[in-house]
Design a protein around this motif. Structure first.
Motif, PDB file in Angstrom:
ATOM      1  N   TYR A  52       0.467  -0.937   0.176  1.00 34.80           N
ATOM      2  CA  TYR A  52       0.314  -0.398   0.229  1.00 34.80           C
ATOM      3  C   TYR A  52       0.859   1.524   0.100  1.00 34.80           C
ATOM      4  O   TYR A  52       0.644   2.374  -0.507  1.00 34.80           O
ATOM      5  N   ASP A  53       2.078   1.044   0.888  1.00 38.48           N
ATOM      6  CA  ASP A  53       2.933   2.258  -0.148  1.00 38.48           C
ATOM      7  C   ASP A  53       2.766   2.885  -1.439  1.00 38.48           C
ATOM      8  O   ASP A  53       3.355   4.213  -1.708  1.00 38.48           O
ATOM      9  N   ALA A  54       3.371   1.550  -1.969  1.00 41.04           N
ATOM     10  CA  ALA A  54       3.593   1.567  -3.402  1.00 41.04           C
ATOM     11  C   ALA A  54       2.573   2.052  -4.087  1.00 41.04           C
ATOM     12  O   ALA A  54       2.666   2.857  -5.093  1.00 41.04           O
ATOM     13  N   PHE A  55       1.386   1.464  -3.628  1.00 44.01           N
ATOM     14  CA  PHE A  55      -0.055   2.324  -4.673  1.00 44.01           C
ATOM     15  C   PHE A  55       0.059   3.579  -3.965  1.00 44.01           C
ATOM     16  O   PHE A  55      -0.168   4.671  -4.783  1.00 44.01           O
ATOM     17  N   SER A  56       0.265   3.524  -2.446  1.00 44.59           N
ATOM     18  CA  SER A  56       0.075   5.518  -2.519  1.00 44.59           C
ATOM     19  C   SER A  56       1.358   6.602  -2.966  1.00 44.59           C
ATOM     20  O   SER A  56       0.585   7.686  -3.662  1.00 44.59           O
ATOM     21  N   SER A  57       2.481   6.110  -3.350  1.00 46.14           N
ATOM     22  CA  SER A  57       3.461   6.912  -4.220  1.00 46.14           C
ATOM     23  C   SER A  57       2.617   6.876  -4.951  1.00 46.14           C
ATOM     24  O   SER A  57       2.369   8.299  -6.182  1.00 46.14           O
ATOM     25  N   LEU A  58       2.365   6.097  -5.667  1.00 42.67           N
ATOM     26  CA  LEU A  58       1.897   6.291  -7.438  1.00 42.67           C
ATOM     27  C   LEU A  58       0.467   7.269  -7.373  1.00 42.67           C
ATOM     28  O   LEU A  58       0.659   8.209  -8.858  1.00 42.67           O
ATOM     29  N   LEU A  59       0.020   6.896  -6.396  1.00 42.41           N
ATOM     30  CA  LEU A  59      -1.545   7.944  -6.607  1.00 42.41           C
ATOM     31  C   LEU A  59      -1.346   8.940  -6.248  1.00 42.41           C
ATOM     32  O   LEU A  59      -1.164   9.761  -7.141  1.00 42.41           O
ATOM     33  N   SER A  60      -0.477   9.173  -5.399  1.00 41.16           N
ATOM     34  CA  SER A  60       0.442  10.663  -5.186  1.00 41.16           C
ATOM     35  C   SER A  60       1.599  10.898  -6.818  1.00 41.16           C
ATOM     36  O   SER A  60       0.709  12.101  -6.601  1.00 41.16           O
ATOM     37  N   GLN A  61       2.060  11.075  -6.923  1.00 42.16           N
ATOM     38  CA  GLN A  61       2.812  11.014  -8.679  1.00 42.16           C
ATOM     39  C   GLN A  61       0.976  10.996  -9.625  1.00 42.16           C
ATOM     40  O   GLN A  61       1.663  12.247  -9.747  1.00 42.16           O
ATOM     41  N   PHE A  62       0.536  10.637  -9.366  1.00 49.59           N
ATOM     42  CA  PHE A  62      -0.741  10.528 -10.472  1.00 49.59           C
ATOM     43  C   PHE A  62      -0.948  12.849 -10.534  1.00 49.59           C
ATOM     44  O   PHE A  62      -1.463  12.774 -11.150  1.00 49.59           O
ATOM     45  N   LEU A  63      -1.420  12.443  -9.185  1.00 49.66           N
ATOM     46  CA  LEU A  63      -2.321  13.485  -8.730  1.00 49.66           C
ATOM     47  C   LEU A  63      -1.298  14.510  -8.822  1.00 49.66           C
ATOM     48  O   LEU A  63      -2.143  15.686  -9.281  1.00 49.66           O
ATOM     49  N   SER A  64      -0.147  14.734  -8.395  1.00 50.70           N
ATOM     50  CA  SER A  64       0.868  15.536  -8.548  1.00 50.70           C
ATOM     51  C   SER A  64       1.152  15.942 -10.369  1.00 50.70           C
ATOM     52  O   SER A  64       1.256  16.918 -10.742  1.00 50.70           O
ATOM     53  N   THR A  65       1.492  15.269 -11.040  1.00 45.58           N
ATOM     54  CA  THR A  65       0.935  15.325 -12.381  1.00 45.58           C
ATOM     55  C   THR A  65      -0.091  16.153 -12.862  1.00 45.58           C
ATOM     56  O   THR A  65      -0.296  17.237 -13.875  1.00 45.58           O
ATOM     57  N   LEU A  66      -1.028  16.028 -12.641  1.00 50.89           N
ATOM     58  CA  LEU A  66      -2.481  16.322 -12.903  1.00 50.89           C
ATOM     59  C   LEU A  66      -1.970  17.910 -12.381  1.00 50.89           C
ATOM     60  O   LEU A  66      -2.482  18.684 -13.658  1.00 50.89           O
ATOM     61  N   ALA A  67      -1.954  17.243 -10.973  1.00 52.20           N
ATOM     62  CA  ALA A  67      -1.346  19.536 -10.670  1.00 52.20           C
ATOM     63  C   ALA A  67      -0.682  20.308 -11.914  1.00 52.20           C
ATOM     64  O   ALA A  67      -1.247  21.239 -11.884  1.00 52.20           O
ATOM     65  N   ALA A  68      -0.034  19.871 -11.703  1.00 50.73           N
ATOM     66  CA  ALA A  68       1.631  20.417 -12.922  1.00 50.73           C
ATOM     67  C   ALA A  68       0.674  20.956 -14.027  1.00 50.73           C
ATOM     68  O   ALA A  68       0.880  21.924 -14.787  1.00 50.73           O
ATOM     69  N   CYS A  69      -0.830  19.876 -14.976  1.00 51.75           N
ATOM     70  CA  CYS A  69      -1.424  20.610 -15.242  1.00 51.75           C
ATOM     71  C   CYS A  69      -2.241  21.760 -15.406  1.00 51.75           C
ATOM     72  O   CYS A  69      -3.539  21.680 -16.669  1.00 51.75           O
ATOM     73  N   HIS A  70      -2.515  22.199 -14.643  1.00 55.70           N
ATOM     74  CA  HIS A  70      -3.025  22.617 -13.980  1.00 55.70           C
ATOM     75  C   HIS A  70      -4.682  22.011 -13.859  1.00 55.70           C
ATOM     76  O   HIS A  70      -6.033  22.700 -15.328  1.00 55.70           O
ATOM     77  N   ILE A  71      -4.747  20.715 -14.019  1.00 60.02           N
ATOM     78  CA  ILE A  71      -6.327  19.824 -14.936  1.00 60.02           C
ATOM     79  C   ILE A  71      -6.714  20.066 -12.991  1.00 60.02           C
ATOM     80  O   ILE A  71      -6.318  18.987 -11.950  1.00 60.02           O
ATOM     81  N   GLN A  72      -8.064  20.454 -12.770  1.00 58.63           N
ATOM     82  CA  GLN A  72      -8.537  19.799 -11.534  1.00 58.63           C
ATOM     83  C   GLN A  72      -9.608  18.663 -11.051  1.00 58.63           C
ATOM     84  O   GLN A  72     -10.567  18.512 -12.247  1.00 58.63           O
ATOM     85  N   PRO A  73      -9.290  17.440 -10.711  1.00 55.64           N
ATOM     86  CA  PRO A  73     -10.249  16.343 -10.745  1.00 55.64           C
ATOM     87  C   PRO A  73     -10.975  16.305 -10.234  1.00 55.64           C
ATOM     88  O   PRO A  73     -11.489  16.956  -8.619  1.00 55.64           O
ATOM     89  N   TYR A  74     -12.228  15.551 -10.338  1.00 58.80           N
ATOM     90  CA  TYR A  74     -13.561  15.427  -9.386  1.00 58.80           C
ATOM     91  C   TYR A  74     -13.733  14.109  -9.408  1.00 58.80           C
ATOM     92  O   TYR A  74     -13.622  13.064 -10.634  1.00 58.80           O
ATOM     93  N   VAL A  75     -13.550  12.907  -8.192  1.00 63.47           N
ATOM     94  CA  VAL A  75     -13.359  11.680  -8.854  1.00 63.47           C
ATOM     95  C   VAL A  75     -14.492  11.533  -7.979  1.00 63.47           C
ATOM     96  O   VAL A  75     -15.581  11.618  -6.555  1.00 63.47           O
ATOM     97  N   VAL A  76     -15.608  10.119  -8.568  1.00 64.95           N
ATOM     98  CA  VAL A  76     -16.768   9.763  -8.967  1.00 64.95           C
ATOM     99  C   VAL A  76     -16.812   8.550  -8.449  1.00 64.95           C
ATOM    100  O   VAL A  76     -15.586   7.670  -9.164  1.00 64.95           O
ATOM    101  N   LEU A  77     -16.724   7.394  -7.508  1.00 60.25           N
ATOM    102  CA  LEU A  77     -16.768   6.327  -6.807  1.00 60.25           C
ATOM    103  C   LEU A  77     -18.293   5.457  -6.943  1.00 60.25           C
ATOM    104  O   LEU A  77     -18.912   6.110  -6.413  1.00 60.25           O
ATOM    105  N   ASP A  78     -18.436   4.154  -7.516  1.00 61.40           N
ATOM    106  CA  ASP A  78     -19.349   3.235  -7.484  1.00 61.40           C
ATOM    107  C   ASP A  78     -20.038   2.931  -5.498  1.00 61.40           C
ATOM    108  O   ASP A  78     -19.275   2.600  -5.159  1.00 61.40           O
ATOM    109  N   GLY A  79     -20.879   2.563  -5.520  1.00 60.89           N
ATOM    110  CA  GLY A  79     -21.876   2.112  -4.609  1.00 60.89           C
ATOM    111  C   GLY A  79     -21.892   0.841  -4.156  1.00 60.89           C
ATOM    112  O   GLY A  79     -21.436   0.089  -4.282  1.00 60.89           O
ATOM    113  N   GLY A  80     -22.894   0.909  -3.643  1.00 62.81           N
ATOM    114  CA  GLY A  80     -24.005  -0.706  -3.379  1.00 62.81           C
ATOM    115  C   GLY A  80     -24.183  -0.899  -4.440  1.00 62.81           C
ATOM    116  O   GLY A  80     -24.414  -0.403  -5.498  1.00 62.81           O
ATOM    117  N   MET A  81     -24.691  -1.987  -4.421  1.00 63.11           N
ATOM    118  CA  MET A  81     -25.315  -2.922  -5.813  1.00 63.11           C
ATOM    119  C   MET A  81     -26.423  -2.152  -5.902  1.00 63.11           C
ATOM    120  O   MET A  81     -27.378  -1.741  -5.411  1.00 63.11           O
TER     121      MET A  81
END
Length: 770
Positions: A52-81
Motif C-alpha cells: 500500500y505504500d507503493a500504491f499510495s506513492s503512485l497515486l500521489s505521483q498521478f495527482l501531482s502530474t494533474l496539478a502540474a497541468c492545471h487539471i482539476q480532478p473530480y473523483v466519483v466512486l461506485d457505491g452499493g449494488m
C-alpha cells in the motif's frame, strides 16, 4: 460495467480518436477504474497482500502530474449494488472468477486480485490531497456522464459504456492517457491523450444518428442490459443486413461492427426497434407475447444511457466535496453525519448493501483455499456492524409492537373481565369454584402463556409476531416473556474454491445505540462499544500513539480469532512492518499532500537511513524463485479482513479512535520478507536500528505489550464470565458460535491453548531481550 467487445473494437481503430494536449480543464474521473488501473498496470504486489505504500506513492505521483497541468480532478466512486438485482448474477460470476484468480496467484501463476485495503488507501490519499470525491448510492456511470455533460469536460475511465454516452467534452480512455510522461515546459505542461466523441464514430458510419448507439450497446451484449433472444436476433441481422455506410469485410467483422453497420441504415431508434419486432416475429412464426416483451427490454436497456440535464453531484462538489448538498439517495435511514461519511467514501459499499439489500459480497484474497476464508476471523466485527445498521429497524418495530401489544392487552383484559363475570355466574349455577377447570391449569405454568388461547393454539397476535419473525430474518429467538426477531445478512464468501451464501446473524452491541441518535451518544460510550467488540481495555492502548491504537486493538483481536493461530514470528513481522511504516511517515516529515513517490531518496535522519538499509532490503522482490509462503499469506489475509471490518465499525461509530495511515501500516512484500528473517530464530530487536534509534525499539515493544494485553484480557473475560459484560451483551456468544467457533473447525481447549501460547511468547521475548 461494459459492452462486450466494444473497447477492443473502438480502441483498435485509430481514426475514432483525436490527439489532444490535455491541460487547464476539469476532469471527471471514474474512481474505481483509476485505482484498478494504477494498481494492475504498474507491477505492484498482489501475491503477498499488497504494497500500500507503493500504491499510495503512485497515486500521489498521478495527482501531482494533474496539478502540474492545471487539471482539476473530480473523483466519483461506485457505491452499493443495484437494488433491482438485475446485475447480481454478473456480480456473482465476477466474484467467483476472482476466487479462482486468487488461487492461481497463490500457486505462483498469473492472476489479478486487488488487495483488500486498496480502495481505503485510495480514499485516504485523495482526502489528504484535498481531491473532491463522492461515492454514489449504486453504480456511478450515469452520474459521471451527467456531471461531465453539465460541465462540458471529459471523463477519464476504462469502462466501455463511455463510448456510448453522448459527452460533449469527450471521453479519455486510460489506455491513451500518458500521465507518466509530463510533456511541455512549465508553465505549459500537458498530458498527451486521445479523446473520443460519439460524433466521430457516427460520422464514420455514414452520419448515423447517435441516439442509436444505446441500442447498439444493448444488442452487442452489455453485461446487464441485453435481454435473452439477442443472440438469435443478431443471427437474423447478419443474414438480412442492409448495406450500410460502414466499412469492412463481413467475414472479418466483429459483433459490434455488424450491429453498427445494421443500425446505420435507420433514421432513429423507433424505426430500428420496429424492424427488430418484425424480424423476431418472422422468426417465431407470426409474433406473440414474446415480441413486445423483447422490444420493451431493449427500450429499458437503452434508457440506462439517458443523461439527465442536471447532475445531482454538482451541488455536492460545489461545497468542496464535504460541506455541499448531499446527493439524492444517500440519506436513506442514515443520519446526516453517516450519510456524509458514505458520500465521502469513508464508509464502504457494504453499508449501503446491508441497508438496502441485506446482502454483501466479501472480497477474495490470496490465501490457502483449503482453509476457511480469511473473512471468517472477522465475522464477530461484521455482526456488530450489521447489528448497528439494522438495530434501528428492530427498535422501531419493537416500539410499534409494544403499542400494538398494549392495545391488544387492554382489549383482552376487557374481554377477560366480561368473561370472568359471565363465568362466575355460570359457575355459581353449576356449583363450580371460580378458579377451577382449564383456567386454573394456566396458572400452574402450563404451556398456554401470554399470547395463546386456552386450547394451546396461537392467538392472532402470536401468529402475526411469528410470521413477522420468519419473513424478516429467517429465524427467531424467544426471550423471557416476549419474542424477538433475529435479523440476518446474506454474505457471499469463499468456501474452498466456490462462492457460497451464508446467513449471518446481526448482533447489536451490548450498549444500546441507535443510528438516528448516534451523534448524541458521548465519545466515551461509542469508544466503549468499539473496544468491547474488539475485546480491548482502553488503558491497554494508552502507551500507543493514537494513530496506531486501532491497529493494535485489531491485532489483539486477530490473535484470538485467527485460525490457524498466528506464530510469534508472524506477529513480530507484522508489528515490525508497522514500526517501519510509522518511521517512514514521521522521520521524513511527510505531510498530507506531499509527493511520496521517491521517499527512499529523501534526506532523512540517521535512524531513517538505517531503517531503509536494515529493513527495506528484506522485502520480497518481484521475480524471486522462492515460492509464496501460503501459511503466512493466509495469516495476513485474516489480519487484513479484521482491519477492514474494524475500519467500517469505527467509522460507523463516528470514529472514536483515529483511523490509521493505511499507506504506511502494512506492506505485504516487507512483512513476508521480515518473517523469513525472523523464522530462523533471530531476535526481532536485531532488525531495528541500533543505539542511534531508540524510538523504533520503544514503539515496537509498546505495540507488542499492548497486543499481548489485548489478548490476555479477553482470555480472562472468557474464562471468568462473571467479570465480563452482563448477559445479553453478545460477547459470550461472539466468542463461541458467532466468530471463530463456527469457522475454525471446532477445536477444543481454546482458552488454555491461548494462555499457553502467550506464556510462550512472553518467555521467548524475555529471553531475546536478555
Amino acid at each position: 460495467m461494459g459492452v462486450q467487445g466494444l473497447t477492443s473494437y473502438v480502441e483498435g481503430n485509430r481514426h475514432f480518436f483525436q490527439d489532444v494536449k490535455f491541460r487547464d480543464s476539469r476532469l471527471v474521473i471514474d474512481g474505481c477504474s483509476l485505482y484498478f488501473r494504477l494498481y494492475f498496470n504498474h507491477g505492484l504486489d498482489q501475491q503477498h497482500g499488497g504494497d500500500y505504500d507503493a500504491f499510495s506513492s503512485l497515486l500521489s505521483q498521478f495527482l501531482s502530474t494533474l496539478a502540474a497541468c492545471h487539471i482539476q480532478p473530480y473523483v466519483v466512486l461506485d457505491g452499493g449494488m443495484d437494488p433491482s438485482d438485475k446485475k447480481f448474477s454478473t456480480l456473482r460470476q465476477r466474484l467467483q472468477s476472482r476466487i479462482k484468480e486468487a488461487e492461481s496467484l497463490c500457486r505462483g501463476r498469473h492472476g489479478s486480485v486487488l488487495p483488500l485495503l486498496t480502495r481505503d488507501v485510495f480514499v485516504q490519499v485523495l482526502a489528504q490531497r484535498g481531491v473532491p470525491l463522492v461515492q454514489c448510492p449504486a453504480e456511478a456511470d450515469g452520474e459521471i456522464a451527467c456531471l461531465a455533460r453539465q460541465w462540458g469536460c471529459p471523463v477519464l475511465s476504462n469502462d466501455s459504456d463511455f463510448y456510448i454516452f453522448n459527452l460533449p467534452g469527450g471521453y479519455l480512455p486510460f489506455r491513451f492517457f500518458q500521465w507518466t510522461t509530463l510533456s511541455g515546459r512549465d508553465p505549459h505542461h500537458h498530458i498527451s491523450a486521445r479523446r473520443y466523441n460519439t460524433s466521430t464514430l457516427c460520422r464514420l458510419y455514414g452520419g448515423m444518428n447517435r441516439e442509436l448507439l444505446p441500442l447498439c450497446a444493448v444488442l452487442a451484449g452489455n453485461d446487464y442490459h441485453s435481454p435473452k433472444g439477442t443472440d438469435s436476433l443478431l443471427a437474423l441481422l447478419n443474414a438480412s443486413r442492409p448495406g450500410g455506410g460502414g466499412r469492412g469485410n463481413g467475414a472479418a467483422q466483429s459483433r459490434v461492427e455488424r450491429v453498427l453497420l445494421w443500425l446505420s441504415s435507420f433514421r432513429d431508434p423507433g424505426e430500428a426497434l420496429r424492424e427488430v419486432s418484425s424480424l423476431v416475429g418472422e422468426e417465431r412464426g407470426g409474433g406473440g407475447e414474446a415480441v413486445p416483451s423483447l422490444s420493451a427490454q431493449l427500450r429499458a436497456g437503452m434508457r440506462e444511457y439517458d443523461v439527465a440535464p442536471q447532475s445531482s453531484l454538482a451541488g455536492w462538489f460545489s461545497g468542496g466535496g464535504d460541506g455541499g448538498q448531499l446527493p439524492p439517495g444517500q440519506l436513506g435511514p442514515l443520519p446526516e453525519e453517516l450519510s456524509r461519511a458514505v458520500a465521502r467514501a469513508l464508509l464502504p459499499p457494504l453499508v449501503l448493501d446491508v441497508l438496502v439489500m441485506r446482502r454483501t459480497l466479501l472480497i477474495p484474497q490470496v490465501e490457502n483455499s483449503r482453509l476457511a476464508s480469511g473473512h471468517c476471523s472477522a465475522r464477530a466485527i461484521r455482526q456488530a456492524v450489521y447489528g448497528l445498521l439494522l438495530g434501528g429497524e428492530r427498535a422501531q418495530e419493537k416500539e410499534e409492537g409494544d403499542r400494538r401489544d398494549g392495545g391488544r392487552a387492554q382489549e383482552e383484559e376487557e374481554a377477560r373481565g366480561g368473561w370472568r363475570r359471565g363465568r362466575r355466574t355460570s359457575s355459581a349455577r353449576a356449583g363450580e369454584a371460580p378458579g377451577g377447570g382449564r383456567r386454573g391449569a394456566r396458572g400452574h405454568g402450563g404451556h398456554q402463556g401470554r399470547g395463546h388461547d386456552d386450547d394451546g393454539r396461537s392467538s392472532p397476535a402470536q401468529q402475526d409476531q411469528t410470521a413477522g419473525q420468519v419473513s424478516a430474518g429467517g429465524g427467531r429467538a424467544v426471550g423471557a416473556g416476549e419474542a424477538q426477531t433475529v435479523r440476518c445478512v446474506e454474505e457471499y464468501d469463499r468456501l474452498d474454491l466456490q462462492l457460497k451464501r451464508n446467513q449471518v446473524e446481526a448482533r447489536p452491541p451490548g450498549t444500546p445505540l441507535r443510528l438516528d441518535t448516534l451523534g448524541q451518544a458521548p465519545l466515551a460510550v461509542r469508544l466503549g462499544v468499539l473496544l468491547d467488540i474488539l475485546g480491548v481495555k482502553e488503558a491497554v492502548l494508552a502507551p500507543i500513539p493514537p494513530h496506531l491504537q486501532l491497529a493494535a486493538a485489531v491485532t489483539g483481536f486477530w490473535l484470538r480469532e485467527a485460525s490457524p493461530r498466528p506464530s510469534q514470528p508472524q506477529l513480530q513481522a507484522l508489528l515490525l512492518g508497522m514500526v517501519y511504516g510509522d518511521l517512514s511517515l514521521s522521520s521524513c516529515n511527510t505531510r498530507p499532500g506531499a509527493d511520496q513517490h521517491n521517499v527512499p531518496q529523501r534526506k532523512c535522519g540517521p535512524e531513517r537511513t538505517l531503517q531503509w538499509s536494515g529493513l527495506d532490503r528484506l522485502r520480497v522482490r518481484p521475480g524471486e524463485r522462492r515460492g509464496l509462503d501460503v501459511g503466512v499469506a493466509h495469516c495476513l489475509s485474516q489480519w487484513q479482513a479484521c482491519l477492514w471490518s474494524a475500519l467500517c465499525l469505527n467509522q460507523l461509530l463516528l470514529t472514536p479512535l483515529p483511523a490509521p495511515q493505511l499507506s504506511w501500516l502494512f506492506s505485504g512484500s516487507l512483512v513476508h520478507g521480515l518473517y523469513r528473517s525472523l523464522k530462523g530464530g533471530g531476535p526481532a530487536d536485531s532488525l531495528l536500528p541500533g543505539p542511534s534509534g531508540p524510538l523504533s525499539g520503544q514503539l515496537y515493544r509498546s505495540l507488542l505489550d499492548a497486543v499481548r494485553n489485548c489478548s490476555s484480557n479477553r482470555t480472562q473475560q472468557q474464562q471468568h464470565p462473571a467479570s465480563a459484560q452482563p448477559p445479553g451483551s453478545g460477547r459470550k456468544r461472539r466468542g463461541g458460535g458467532g466468530g471463530r467457533g463456527r469457522g475454525g473447525g471446532g477445536r477444543g481447549g481454546g482458552d488454555e491453548q491461548l494462555n499457553n501460547r502467550f506464556e510462550l511468547l512472553m518467555s521467548e521475548e524475555e529471553e531475546e531481550e536478555a
